[in-house]
Design a protein around this motif. Structure first.
Motif, mmCIF file in Angstrom:
data_model
loop_
_atom_site.group_PDB
_atom_site.id
_atom_site.type_symbol
_atom_site.label_atom_id
_atom_site.label_comp_id
_atom_site.label_asym_id
_atom_site.label_seq_id
_atom_site.Cartn_x
_atom_site.Cartn_y
_atom_site.Cartn_z
ATOM 1 N N TRP A 160 55.404 28.796 29.719
ATOM 2 C CA TRP A 160 55.570 28.984 28.271
ATOM 3 C C TRP A 160 56.244 27.785 27.594
ATOM 4 O O TRP A 160 56.188 27.671 26.368
ATOM 5 C CB TRP A 160 56.417 30.228 28.005
ATOM 6 C CG TRP A 160 55.785 31.482 28.500
ATOM 7 C CD1 TRP A 160 56.013 32.105 29.697
ATOM 8 C CD2 TRP A 160 54.819 32.293 27.822
ATOM 9 N NE1 TRP A 160 55.250 33.245 29.806
ATOM 10 C CE2 TRP A 160 54.516 33.390 28.673
ATOM 11 C CE3 TRP A 160 54.192 32.205 26.575
ATOM 12 C CZ2 TRP A 160 53.596 34.373 28.312
ATOM 13 C CZ3 TRP A 160 53.282 33.185 26.214
ATOM 14 C CH2 TRP A 160 52.991 34.254 27.070
ATOM 15 N N TRP A 197 47.530 27.595 27.648
ATOM 16 C CA TRP A 197 46.575 27.926 28.697
ATOM 17 C C TRP A 197 47.233 28.438 29.971
ATOM 18 O O TRP A 197 46.747 29.391 30.587
ATOM 19 C CB TRP A 197 45.725 26.694 29.015
ATOM 20 C CG TRP A 197 44.719 26.912 30.093
ATOM 21 C CD1 TRP A 197 44.651 26.290 31.314
ATOM 22 C CD2 TRP A 197 43.616 27.816 30.082
ATOM 23 N NE1 TRP A 197 43.587 26.742 32.049
ATOM 24 C CE2 TRP A 197 42.924 27.692 31.319
ATOM 25 C CE3 TRP A 197 43.145 28.745 29.150
ATOM 26 C CZ2 TRP A 197 41.801 28.451 31.631
ATOM 27 C CZ3 TRP A 197 42.018 29.504 29.473
ATOM 28 C CH2 TRP A 197 41.363 29.348 30.691
ATOM 29 N N TYR A 222 48.068 32.164 30.287
ATOM 30 C CA TYR A 222 46.851 32.980 30.400
ATOM 31 C C TYR A 222 46.318 32.972 31.825
ATOM 32 O O TYR A 222 45.835 33.999 32.324
ATOM 33 C CB TYR A 222 45.784 32.477 29.435
ATOM 34 C CG TYR A 222 44.485 33.264 29.536
ATOM 35 C CD1 TYR A 222 44.349 34.479 28.876
ATOM 36 C CD2 TYR A 222 43.428 32.802 30.316
ATOM 37 C CE1 TYR A 222 43.180 35.215 28.986
ATOM 38 C CE2 TYR A 222 42.263 33.530 30.435
ATOM 39 C CZ TYR A 222 42.141 34.739 29.759
ATOM 40 O OH TYR A 222 40.982 35.466 29.876
ATOM 41 N N ALA A 227 48.443 35.337 33.700
ATOM 42 C CA ALA A 227 48.123 36.710 33.317
ATOM 43 C C ALA A 227 46.784 37.152 33.890
ATOM 44 O O ALA A 227 46.613 38.321 34.264
ATOM 45 C CB ALA A 227 48.105 36.837 31.796
ATOM 46 N N SER A 228 45.842 36.223 33.987
ATOM 47 C CA SER A 228 44.531 36.557 34.545
ATOM 48 C C SER A 228 44.645 36.960 36.010
ATOM 49 O O SER A 228 44.027 37.943 36.457
ATOM 50 C CB SER A 228 43.589 35.361 34.396
ATOM 51 O OG SER A 228 42.317 35.648 34.931
ATOM 52 N N LEU A 249 43.819 41.957 27.547
ATOM 53 C CA LEU A 249 44.354 40.631 27.841
ATOM 54 C C LEU A 249 43.770 39.585 26.908
ATOM 55 O O LEU A 249 44.500 38.786 26.293
ATOM 56 C CB LEU A 249 44.063 40.263 29.297
ATOM 57 C CG LEU A 249 44.279 38.801 29.703
ATOM 58 C CD1 LEU A 249 45.723 38.392 29.504
ATOM 59 C CD2 LEU A 249 43.828 38.580 31.142
ATOM 60 N N ASN A 250 42.453 39.554 26.762
ATOM 61 C CA ASN A 250 41.810 38.523 25.964
ATOM 62 C C ASN A 250 42.140 38.649 24.479
ATOM 63 O O ASN A 250 42.376 37.638 23.796
ATOM 64 C CB ASN A 250 40.290 38.576 26.173
ATOM 65 C CG ASN A 250 39.888 38.207 27.590
ATOM 66 O OD1 ASN A 250 40.589 37.468 28.268
ATOM 67 N ND2 ASN A 250 38.762 38.736 28.044
ATOM 68 N N TRP A 272 44.848 40.092 23.162
ATOM 69 C CA TRP A 272 46.249 39.719 22.953
ATOM 70 C C TRP A 272 46.419 38.204 22.958
ATOM 71 O O TRP A 272 47.092 37.651 22.077
ATOM 72 C CB TRP A 272 47.139 40.339 24.039
ATOM 73 C CG TRP A 272 48.446 39.634 24.177
ATOM 74 C CD1 TRP A 272 49.457 39.577 23.247
ATOM 75 C CD2 TRP A 272 48.886 38.844 25.285
ATOM 76 N NE1 TRP A 272 50.491 38.805 23.720
ATOM 77 C CE2 TRP A 272 50.173 38.349 24.963
ATOM 78 C CE3 TRP A 272 48.326 38.529 26.528
ATOM 79 C CZ2 TRP A 272 50.894 37.540 25.840
ATOM 80 C CZ3 TRP A 272 49.046 37.725 27.404
ATOM 81 C CH2 TRP A 272 50.308 37.232 27.052
ATOM 82 N N TRP A 273 45.820 37.535 23.946
ATOM 83 C CA TRP A 273 46.026 36.094 24.051
ATOM 84 C C TRP A 273 45.426 35.364 22.850
ATOM 85 O O TRP A 273 46.036 34.447 22.296
ATOM 86 C CB TRP A 273 45.443 35.566 25.351
ATOM 87 C CG TRP A 273 45.788 34.119 25.562
ATOM 88 C CD1 TRP A 273 44.978 33.042 25.445
ATOM 89 C CD2 TRP A 273 47.084 33.614 25.903
ATOM 90 N NE1 TRP A 273 45.673 31.886 25.691
ATOM 91 C CE2 TRP A 273 46.963 32.209 25.974
ATOM 92 C CE3 TRP A 273 48.313 34.203 26.152
ATOM 93 C CZ2 TRP A 273 48.039 31.394 26.278
ATOM 94 C CZ3 TRP A 273 49.381 33.389 26.472
ATOM 95 C CH2 TRP A 273 49.249 32.007 26.530
ATOM 96 N N TRP A 289 47.666 35.947 19.876
ATOM 97 C CA TRP A 289 48.937 35.232 19.984
ATOM 98 C C TRP A 289 48.763 33.752 19.660
ATOM 99 O O TRP A 289 49.563 33.163 18.922
ATOM 100 C CB TRP A 289 49.528 35.393 21.385
ATOM 101 C CG TRP A 289 50.864 34.753 21.522
ATOM 102 C CD1 TRP A 289 52.074 35.298 21.193
ATOM 103 C CD2 TRP A 289 51.142 33.430 22.008
ATOM 104 N NE1 TRP A 289 53.081 34.398 21.442
ATOM 105 C CE2 TRP A 289 52.547 33.253 21.942
ATOM 106 C CE3 TRP A 289 50.346 32.405 22.496
ATOM 107 C CZ2 TRP A 289 53.147 32.070 22.341
ATOM 108 C CZ3 TRP A 289 50.951 31.222 22.895
ATOM 109 C CH2 TRP A 289 52.332 31.059 22.812
ATOM 110 N N VAL A 290 47.717 33.129 20.213
ATOM 111 C CA VAL A 290 47.476 31.703 19.948
ATOM 112 C C VAL A 290 47.168 31.487 18.475
ATOM 113 O O VAL A 290 47.697 30.555 17.838
ATOM 114 C CB VAL A 290 46.320 31.179 20.827
ATOM 115 C CG1 VAL A 290 45.921 29.768 20.411
ATOM 116 C CG2 VAL A 290 46.730 31.189 22.302
ATOM 117 N N TYR A 313 48.558 45.372 25.742
ATOM 118 C CA TYR A 313 48.441 44.597 26.979
ATOM 119 C C TYR A 313 49.552 44.954 27.962
ATOM 120 O O TYR A 313 49.291 45.181 29.155
ATOM 121 C CB TYR A 313 48.487 43.109 26.645
ATOM 122 C CG TYR A 313 48.773 42.228 27.829
ATOM 123 C CD1 TYR A 313 47.827 42.041 28.836
ATOM 124 C CD2 TYR A 313 50.015 41.591 27.970
ATOM 125 C CE1 TYR A 313 48.098 41.246 29.932
ATOM 126 C CE2 TYR A 313 50.291 40.784 29.055
ATOM 127 C CZ TYR A 313 49.327 40.616 30.037
ATOM 128 O OH TYR A 313 49.604 39.835 31.127
#
Length: 277
Positions: free
Chosen positions: A154, A162, A165, A168-169, A192-193, A195-196, A199-200, A246
Protein backbone atom coordinates in the motif's frame (compact mmCIF):
# COMPACT_ATOMS: atom_id res chain seq x y z
CA UNK A 1 2.53 -30.42 35.40
CA UNK A 2 4.64 -27.57 34.06
CA UNK A 3 7.41 -27.98 31.53
CA UNK A 4 10.69 -28.82 33.28
CA UNK A 5 12.58 -26.45 30.96
CA UNK A 6 10.54 -23.26 30.53
CA UNK A 7 8.33 -23.65 33.64
CA UNK A 8 5.52 -21.85 31.77
CA UNK A 9 3.61 -24.24 29.54
CA UNK A 10 2.06 -27.61 30.31
CA UNK A 11 4.32 -30.63 29.84
CA UNK A 12 3.09 -33.05 27.17
CA UNK A 13 6.03 -35.42 26.62
CA UNK A 14 7.29 -38.31 28.72
CA UNK A 15 10.43 -36.35 29.65
CA UNK A 16 8.39 -33.43 30.98
CA UNK A 17 8.68 -30.91 28.11
CA UNK A 18 6.01 -28.76 26.49
CA UNK A 19 5.31 -28.68 22.76
CA UNK A 20 7.57 -25.66 22.24
CA UNK A 21 10.56 -26.92 24.21
CA UNK A 22 10.30 -30.40 22.73
CA UNK A 23 9.99 -29.09 19.19
CA UNK A 24 6.71 -30.87 18.54
CA UNK A 25 3.48 -29.40 17.22
CA UNK A 26 -0.02 -30.86 17.04
CA UNK A 27 -1.07 -31.97 13.53
CA UNK A 28 -3.00 -29.61 11.29
CA UNK A 29 -6.75 -30.27 11.40
CA UNK A 30 -8.38 -32.30 8.63
CA UNK A 31 -5.82 -31.87 5.90
CA UNK A 32 -4.84 -28.21 6.13
CA UNK A 33 -1.51 -27.69 4.42
CA UNK A 34 1.60 -26.46 6.15
CA UNK A 35 3.41 -23.60 4.37
CA UNK A 36 5.88 -24.50 1.65
CA UNK A 37 8.89 -22.48 0.52
CA UNK A 38 7.87 -19.83 -1.96
CA UNK A 39 6.39 -16.33 -1.97
CA UNK A 40 5.04 -16.83 1.54
CA UNK A 41 8.39 -15.97 3.08
CA UNK A 42 9.14 -16.01 6.77
CA UNK A 43 6.75 -15.71 9.66
CA UNK A 44 3.74 -17.49 8.16
CA UNK A 45 1.85 -19.53 10.70
CA UNK A 46 0.61 -23.07 10.27
CA UNK A 47 -2.81 -22.37 11.76
CA UNK A 48 -5.44 -20.02 10.27
CA UNK A 49 -6.47 -17.23 12.62
CA UNK A 50 -10.02 -15.94 12.70
CA UNK A 51 -10.53 -12.68 10.76
CA UNK A 52 -14.05 -12.22 12.10
CA UNK A 53 -13.28 -9.73 14.86
CA UNK A 54 -11.11 -7.58 12.61
CA UNK A 55 -13.74 -7.75 9.87
CA UNK A 56 -16.38 -6.43 12.26
CA UNK A 57 -14.08 -3.59 13.29
CA UNK A 58 -13.33 -2.73 9.65
CA UNK A 59 -17.03 -2.78 8.81
CA UNK A 60 -17.85 -0.47 11.70
CA UNK A 61 -15.07 1.95 10.76
CA UNK A 62 -16.17 1.96 7.13
CA UNK A 63 -19.57 2.98 8.45
CA UNK A 64 -17.87 5.90 10.19
CA UNK A 65 -16.15 6.79 6.90
CA UNK A 66 -19.52 6.82 5.15
CA UNK A 67 -21.01 9.02 7.87
CA UNK A 68 -18.07 11.45 7.63
CA UNK A 69 -18.45 11.60 3.84
CA UNK A 70 -22.16 12.32 4.13
CA UNK A 71 -21.41 15.11 6.62
CA UNK A 72 -18.80 16.51 4.23
CA UNK A 73 -21.22 16.39 1.30
CA UNK A 74 -23.89 18.23 3.27
CA UNK A 75 -21.58 20.96 4.55
CA UNK A 76 -19.84 21.26 1.17
CA UNK A 77 -23.06 21.69 -0.76
CA UNK A 78 -24.27 24.25 1.77
CA UNK A 79 -21.11 26.31 1.33
CA UNK A 80 -21.33 25.89 -2.44
CA UNK A 81 -24.86 27.28 -2.29
CA UNK A 82 -23.61 30.39 -0.51
CA UNK A 83 -20.93 30.94 -3.14
CA UNK A 84 -23.49 30.27 -5.88
CA UNK A 85 -25.65 33.01 -4.39
CA UNK A 86 -22.75 35.43 -4.76
CA UNK A 87 -22.28 34.42 -8.40
CA UNK A 88 -25.94 34.51 -9.48
CA UNK A 89 -27.47 37.40 -7.54
CA UNK A 90 -24.62 39.07 -5.69
CA UNK A 91 -25.66 37.77 -2.25
CA UNK A 92 -22.99 38.51 0.36
CA UNK A 93 -24.04 35.78 2.81
CA UNK A 94 -20.77 33.96 2.21
CA UNK A 95 -18.93 36.86 3.86
CA UNK A 96 -21.27 36.99 6.85
CA UNK A 97 -22.03 34.77 9.82
CA UNK A 98 -23.57 32.10 7.60
CA UNK A 99 -20.38 31.91 5.57
CA UNK A 100 -18.18 31.66 8.66
CA UNK A 101 -20.34 28.87 10.07
CA UNK A 102 -20.33 27.02 6.74
CA UNK A 103 -16.53 27.19 6.46
CA UNK A 104 -16.10 26.05 10.07
CA UNK A 105 -18.38 23.05 9.55
CA UNK A 106 -16.63 22.22 6.29
CA UNK A 107 -13.29 22.23 8.09
CA UNK A 108 -14.68 19.96 10.81
CA UNK A 109 -16.01 17.63 8.12
CA UNK A 110 -12.62 17.46 6.40
CA UNK A 111 -10.92 16.70 9.74
CA UNK A 112 -13.43 13.97 10.56
CA UNK A 113 -12.87 12.42 7.13
CA UNK A 114 -9.11 12.34 7.69
CA UNK A 115 -9.37 10.78 11.15
CA UNK A 116 -11.92 8.18 10.00
CA UNK A 117 -9.85 7.29 6.95
CA UNK A 118 -6.64 6.88 8.97
CA UNK A 119 -8.26 4.67 11.61
CA UNK A 120 -9.99 2.56 8.96
CA UNK A 121 -6.80 2.16 6.93
CA UNK A 122 -4.86 0.86 9.93
CA UNK A 123 -7.47 -1.74 10.91
CA UNK A 124 -8.15 -2.72 7.30
CA UNK A 125 -4.45 -3.41 6.64
CA UNK A 126 -4.26 -5.54 9.79
CA UNK A 127 -7.30 -7.52 8.57
CA UNK A 128 -5.81 -7.72 5.07
CA UNK A 129 -2.55 -9.11 6.43
CA UNK A 130 -4.43 -11.61 8.61
CA UNK A 131 -6.36 -12.95 5.61
CA UNK A 132 -3.15 -13.17 3.57
CA UNK A 133 -1.46 -15.27 6.26
CA UNK A 134 -4.53 -17.50 6.41
CA UNK A 135 -4.39 -17.89 2.63
CA UNK A 136 -0.85 -19.24 3.00
CA UNK A 137 -2.22 -22.00 5.20
CA UNK A 138 -5.14 -22.75 2.90
CA UNK A 139 -3.14 -22.92 -0.34
CA UNK A 140 0.34 -21.35 -0.66
CA UNK A 141 0.70 -22.45 -4.29
CA UNK A 142 -1.66 -19.75 -5.60
CA UNK A 143 -0.05 -16.83 -3.76
CA UNK A 144 1.63 -14.39 -6.12
CA UNK A 145 3.16 -12.14 -3.47
CA UNK A 146 4.35 -12.69 0.09
CA UNK A 147 2.34 -11.68 3.16
CA UNK A 148 4.61 -8.69 3.78
CA UNK A 149 3.21 -7.10 0.65
CA UNK A 150 -0.23 -7.12 2.28
CA UNK A 151 1.17 -4.21 4.31
CA UNK A 152 4.04 -2.79 2.28
CA UNK A 153 2.22 -2.90 -1.04
CA UNK A 154 0.00 0.00 0.00
CA UNK A 155 2.96 2.34 0.52
CA UNK A 156 4.93 1.83 -2.70
CA UNK A 157 4.27 4.76 -5.07
CA UNK A 158 2.58 3.80 -8.35
CA UNK A 159 2.83 0.09 -7.47
CA UNK A 160 0.16 0.59 -4.79
CA UNK A 161 -2.36 0.72 -7.63
CA UNK A 162 -1.57 -2.93 -8.43
CA UNK A 163 0.36 -4.79 -5.71
CA UNK A 164 -2.47 -4.96 -3.13
CA UNK A 165 -4.80 -6.29 -5.82
CA UNK A 166 -2.36 -9.10 -6.59
CA UNK A 167 -2.26 -9.98 -2.90
CA UNK A 168 -6.06 -9.84 -2.68
CA UNK A 169 -6.39 -12.02 -5.77
CA UNK A 170 -4.30 -14.77 -4.19
CA UNK A 171 -6.26 -14.50 -0.95
CA UNK A 172 -9.54 -14.80 -2.83
CA UNK A 173 -8.42 -17.87 -4.74
CA UNK A 174 -7.05 -19.66 -1.66
CA UNK A 175 -10.11 -18.81 0.43
CA UNK A 176 -12.66 -20.14 -2.05
CA UNK A 177 -15.00 -22.56 -0.35
CA UNK A 178 -14.42 -26.20 -1.17
CA UNK A 179 -17.23 -28.45 -2.30
CA UNK A 180 -18.45 -31.36 -0.24
CA UNK A 181 -16.39 -33.77 -2.36
CA UNK A 182 -13.18 -31.88 -1.60
CA UNK A 183 -12.92 -30.15 -4.98
CA UNK A 184 -12.75 -26.44 -5.64
CA UNK A 185 -15.72 -24.23 -6.38
CA UNK A 186 -15.22 -21.22 -8.63
CA UNK A 187 -16.32 -18.09 -6.77
CA UNK A 188 -16.88 -14.99 -8.97
CA UNK A 189 -14.50 -12.18 -8.07
CA UNK A 190 -17.12 -9.50 -8.57
CA UNK A 191 -16.86 -8.09 -5.00
CA UNK A 192 -13.07 -7.93 -5.29
CA UNK A 193 -13.01 -6.34 -8.73
CA UNK A 194 -15.74 -3.80 -8.02
CA UNK A 195 -14.16 -2.75 -4.73
CA UNK A 196 -10.71 -2.34 -6.26
CA UNK A 197 -12.00 -0.39 -9.28
CA UNK A 198 -14.04 1.93 -7.06
CA UNK A 199 -11.14 2.45 -4.65
CA UNK A 200 -8.69 3.38 -7.43
CA UNK A 201 -11.25 5.66 -9.09
CA UNK A 202 -12.05 7.33 -5.77
CA UNK A 203 -8.37 7.85 -4.98
CA UNK A 204 -7.61 9.45 -8.35
CA UNK A 205 -10.76 11.57 -8.38
CA UNK A 206 -10.14 12.80 -4.84
CA UNK A 207 -6.61 13.86 -5.71
CA UNK A 208 -7.79 15.71 -8.82
CA UNK A 209 -10.64 17.53 -7.09
CA UNK A 210 -8.39 18.38 -4.16
CA UNK A 211 -6.01 20.20 -6.49
CA UNK A 212 -8.92 22.06 -8.11
CA UNK A 213 -10.17 23.15 -4.69
CA UNK A 214 -6.75 24.40 -3.64
CA UNK A 215 -6.35 26.42 -6.85
CA UNK A 216 -9.87 27.88 -6.91
CA UNK A 217 -9.78 31.62 -6.22
CA UNK A 218 -12.73 33.34 -7.92
CA UNK A 219 -16.32 32.52 -6.91
CA UNK A 220 -17.12 30.64 -10.15
CA UNK A 221 -14.10 28.35 -9.70
CA UNK A 222 -14.98 27.75 -6.05
CA UNK A 223 -18.55 26.76 -6.98
CA UNK A 224 -17.28 24.32 -9.60
CA UNK A 225 -14.60 22.84 -7.32
CA UNK A 226 -17.01 22.46 -4.39
CA UNK A 227 -19.41 20.49 -6.59
CA UNK A 228 -16.65 18.19 -7.80
CA UNK A 229 -15.39 17.63 -4.24
CA UNK A 230 -18.92 16.62 -3.20
CA UNK A 231 -19.00 14.20 -6.15
CA UNK A 232 -15.67 12.69 -5.06
CA UNK A 233 -17.07 12.21 -1.55
CA UNK A 234 -20.05 10.41 -3.06
CA UNK A 235 -17.71 8.13 -5.00
CA UNK A 236 -15.82 7.45 -1.78
CA UNK A 237 -19.09 6.31 -0.20
CA UNK A 238 -19.59 3.88 -3.08
CA UNK A 239 -16.05 2.56 -2.58
CA UNK A 240 -16.66 2.17 1.16
CA UNK A 241 -19.88 0.21 0.61
CA UNK A 242 -18.11 -2.08 -1.87
CA UNK A 243 -15.24 -2.48 0.61
CA UNK A 244 -17.74 -3.71 3.22
CA UNK A 245 -19.08 -6.28 0.76
CA UNK A 246 -15.54 -7.39 -0.11
CA UNK A 247 -14.47 -7.73 3.53
CA UNK A 248 -17.58 -9.70 4.39
CA UNK A 249 -17.14 -12.00 1.37
CA UNK A 250 -13.50 -12.84 2.13
CA UNK A 251 -14.16 -13.30 5.83
CA UNK A 252 -17.11 -15.60 5.15
CA UNK A 253 -15.07 -17.70 2.71
CA UNK A 254 -12.17 -18.03 5.13
CA UNK A 255 -14.46 -19.08 7.97
CA UNK A 256 -16.11 -21.69 5.75
CA UNK A 257 -12.72 -22.83 4.47
CA UNK A 258 -11.34 -23.23 7.98
CA UNK A 259 -14.43 -25.06 9.20
CA UNK A 260 -14.23 -27.49 6.30
CA UNK A 261 -10.51 -27.73 7.02
CA UNK A 262 -9.22 -29.46 3.95
CA UNK A 263 -6.52 -28.77 1.43
CA UNK A 264 -6.95 -28.97 -2.34
CA UNK A 265 -7.32 -32.53 -3.59
CA UNK A 266 -7.73 -33.84 -0.02
CA UNK A 267 -10.58 -36.27 0.64
CA UNK A 268 -13.68 -34.88 2.23
CA UNK A 269 -13.78 -35.34 5.99
CA UNK A 270 -16.04 -38.05 7.29
CA UNK A 271 -19.13 -36.85 9.13
CA UNK A 272 -19.06 -37.09 12.87
CA UNK A 273 -20.87 -40.08 14.41
CA UNK A 274 -24.57 -39.49 14.57
CA UNK A 275 -24.46 -36.62 12.03
CA UNK A 276 -26.20 -37.16 8.68
CA UNK A 277 -25.85 -34.95 5.62
Amino acid sequence: MLCTRCRIRTAVTDDGLCTFCSGTRPPLPAGLMAPVPGPGGWGVGTWPRSPVGLARAVTALLGVVIAADLFAIGTGLHMRGLWQGLVTDGSMDIYGRDGDTAETLYGVAALSQGVALLATAVVFIVWFHRTRRNAEVFDPSVQRMGPGWAVGGWFVPIANFWFPYRVASGVWEASAQTRADGGWREVPRTPLNLWWAAWVASLLFTRATGRLWERAEDPEAIVQAAGLVAASDALDIVAAVLAVLYVRAVTRMQVERALRGQAPDAPAPSPAPGVHR
